[in-house]
Motif scaffolding. Structure first.
Motif, short mmCIF file in Angstrom:
data_model
loop_
_atom_site.label_atom_id
_atom_site.label_comp_id
_atom_site.label_asym_id
_atom_site.label_seq_id
_atom_site.Cartn_x
_atom_site.Cartn_y
_atom_site.Cartn_z
N VAL A 183 0.87 -1.18 0.00
CA VAL A 183 0.00 0.00 0.00
C VAL A 183 0.91 1.22 0.00
N HIS A 187 -1.61 5.10 3.44
CA HIS A 187 -2.81 4.26 3.46
C HIS A 187 -3.24 3.99 4.91
N ASP A 251 -5.78 4.72 -2.37
CA ASP A 251 -5.78 3.75 -1.27
C ASP A 251 -6.04 2.33 -1.78
#
Length: 331
Positions: A183, A187, A251
């Protein structure tokens, strides 16, 4: 005995290639497009041979065109004939190329192989063997298997065949690369002290298209834990640049081989999440057994092996002193 000889006298290479295309494409329409003929013309050609042989070769149903037992038997011979013709063509071309100092090598590679060594391999061949001409195709072994079996591709570098090597095909392990959940640093999951599997499943994912080896590998990592794999919001080609770009800007969550994101992780742009240490991409050399492999083919294979060995050596030299090697897959 006269009737079979008469029937098979009308069975030529054109019909065998038509049958092979129908088997590979799974439909008369797709096979006709690949052969650059009309669908009615292909249907008539197949029907004429069925009438001559007195055997049904293809059944047309809701799932497309499927070979009958007789069609499957004839297909096995068609592939042998095609492979032998390709071998003859390659051998004769090799004689011609050696006299002209030009040799053609065609091979397949996975998306990861292309990204890791594709450019280096081509550059090295250009410098060291300018007489060798390379043709490459990128994909999974399964998508390229017919071209390997027929000799149109000399070898494949990437994940091994799913069901193991088939007769006449050999596969040799070269290396492997671990993969991880990723990520962006901002995030919400990156800020959690612990990330549970259900947190990952509930996240928004971008993944390779279904059916590709990377996607199968990722889905299996969830299934091993008894968890249904996440349904991605977006599906793209494996290792598409779109994945890393969207990962940095949104995200979204994904899984990628560690080797392709090491710089982003080191720079703090991306963050890895703990999930499954068993996710790994195995790189094999898979090839059709040939009696007389060309020197150029062996040279290219040797360079592939050298490039992966050099990567492993550089990584080992870059490890800090005292590194215990607990994750040998990362080498």
């Amino acid at each position: 005995m006269d009737k079979p000889r008469h029937a098979f006298r009308h069975l030529d290479l054109k019909h065998l290639r038509q049958l092979t295309e129908v088997a590979d494409k799974g439909s008369i329409r797709a096979a006709a497009e690949s052969l650059a003929i009309t669908q009615p013309a292909l249907s008539r050609s197949i029907r004429s041979i069925e009438n001559e042989l007195g055997l049904k070769l293809i059944e047309r149903g809701p799932r497309g065109a499927e070979l009958t037992p007789a069609g499957a038997r004839l297909l096995s011979y068609a592939r042998i004939i095609d492979a032998n013709l390709t071998s003859a063509e390659n051998e004769l071309r090799g004689l011609r190329d050696r006299s002209s100092r030009t040799e053609q090598i065609a091979f397949g590679m996975s998306w990861l192989t292309e990204q890791l060594i594709g450019a280096q391999l081509i550059g090295r061949v250009l410098r060291e063997r300018p007489g060798v001409r390379l043709t490459t195709q990128v994909g999974d072994y399964e998508s390229l298997a017919p071209r390997i079996a027929s000799g149109r591709l000399d070898f494949f570098v990437g994940p091994p065949p799913i069901g193991g090597a088939r007769p006449g095909i050999t596969t040799q392990p070269l290396t492997q690369f671990p993969a991880t959940v990723l990520v962006r640093a901002e995030h919400p999951l990156a800020r959690q002290k612990e990330v549970a599997p259900h947190d990952l499943v509930a996240a928004h994912w971008i993944l390779p298209v279904a059916g590709t080896i990377p996607r199968i590998t990722y889905d299996n990592s969830f299934l091993r834990r008894g968890i249904a794999p996440p349904e991605p919001m977006f599906e793209v080609q494996p290792l598409s640049p779109v994945i890393r770009q969207l990962l940095r800007e949104s995200d979204l969550v994904t899984i990628l081989p560690v080797v392709v994101v090491e710089d982003d992780v080191a720079a703090g742009v991306l963050k890895t999440l703990p999930f499954d240490d068993e996710i790994a991409f195995h790189i094999h050399l898979t090839q059709r057994q040939v009696r007389y492999p060309s020197a150029a083919r062996d040279y290219v294979i040797d360079e592939v092996k050298k490039l992966f060995a050099e990567r492993a050596r550089r990584k080992a030299e870059a490890r800090p002193r005292g590194w215990t090697g607990t994750d040998s897959r990362r080498g």
